[in-house]
Design an enzyme around this catalytic site. Structure first.
Site, short mmCIF file in Angstrom:
data_model
loop_
_atom_site.label_atom_id
_atom_site.label_comp_id
_atom_site.label_asym_id
_atom_site.label_seq_id
_atom_site.Cartn_x
_atom_site.Cartn_y
_atom_site.Cartn_z
N HIS A 1 40.90 31.71 33.65
CA HIS A 1 40.16 30.46 33.82
C HIS A 1 39.26 30.54 35.05
CE1 HIS A 1 42.51 28.38 30.78
NE2 HIS A 1 43.59 28.93 31.29
N ALA B 1 58.54 49.25 34.83
CA ALA B 1 58.95 47.99 34.21
C ALA B 1 58.77 46.83 35.18
CB ALA B 1 60.40 48.08 33.76
N ARG C 1 51.53 48.95 42.83
CA ARG C 1 50.98 49.87 43.82
C ARG C 1 51.39 51.30 43.46
NH1 ARG C 1 50.00 45.66 46.59
NH2 ARG C 1 50.47 44.81 48.56
#
Length: 183
Positions: A73, A119, A139
């Site tokens: 948005h 994960a 990272r």
């Protein structure tokens, strides 16, 4: 979508992408914006919101519950908390990428060839080739061994392609490699 429409969609999908394994259930908005290579696995409960394009390279594997966003948005517009405009940015995922369970990939991200996304990570910036990334935001933790990666690629040792040929281990006991906590 009624049962007949779902069945027809699945049949059309399989004809168009015979080497792609798309697990159910899944939610892919604007599937025409999904550009796929070969021998791809998309785990159960995938959620891809594709106002923009999403390119996925051959040999890529997604764990369960992965999410891809190609839009956001606009919060700097003339309404609060955001206005009626979507900011659309394509996503590009290279070949032989492993994306773990519960990963979110944000608009505009490119994930380089051979990368691994741990994960539960949230990928907000580009991931270099062969990088192993994790966290929120994701990272770089380390890099895969480039010599090994390119040798395996040259030899055609691509898991999903070999699985389709029946050349992978299917016995659960044989597949498990246990490591003790002390290692």
């Amino acid at each position: 979508m009624n049962k007949l429409k779902k069945l027809l969609w699945r049949r059309a999908w399989k004809r168009q992408h015979p080497t792609v394994e798309l697990c159910a259930p899944h939610n892919i908005t604007n599937p025409q914006n999904l550009i796929l290579g070969e021998h791809i696995y998309i785990g159960p409960e995938a959620w891809f919101s594709l106002r923009g394009k999403c390119r996925i390279g051959s040999g890529t594997i997604f764990g369960p519950r992965c999410r891809i966003h190609t839009s956001n948005h606009r919060y700097e517009g003339d309404m609060l908390p955001y206005d009626h405009v979507y900011v659309v940015k394509d996503v590009c995922i290279g070949e032989n990428v492993w994306i773990g369970a519960d990963v979110s990939i944000m608009p505009g991200v490119s994930i380089g060839e051979g990368a691994v996304v741990a994960a539960c990570s949230c990928v907000t910036k580009d991931v270099p080739p062969l990088a192993v990334v994790g966290g929120n935001p994701a990272r770089v933790i380390k890099y895969r061994n480039a010599d090994t990666y390119y040798q395996l690629k040259a030899e055609g040792q691509i898991y999903m392609a070999l699985k389709a040929q029946g050349k992978t281990i299917t016995n659960e006991e044989q597949r498990c490699e246990y490591h003790s906590q002390e290692e």
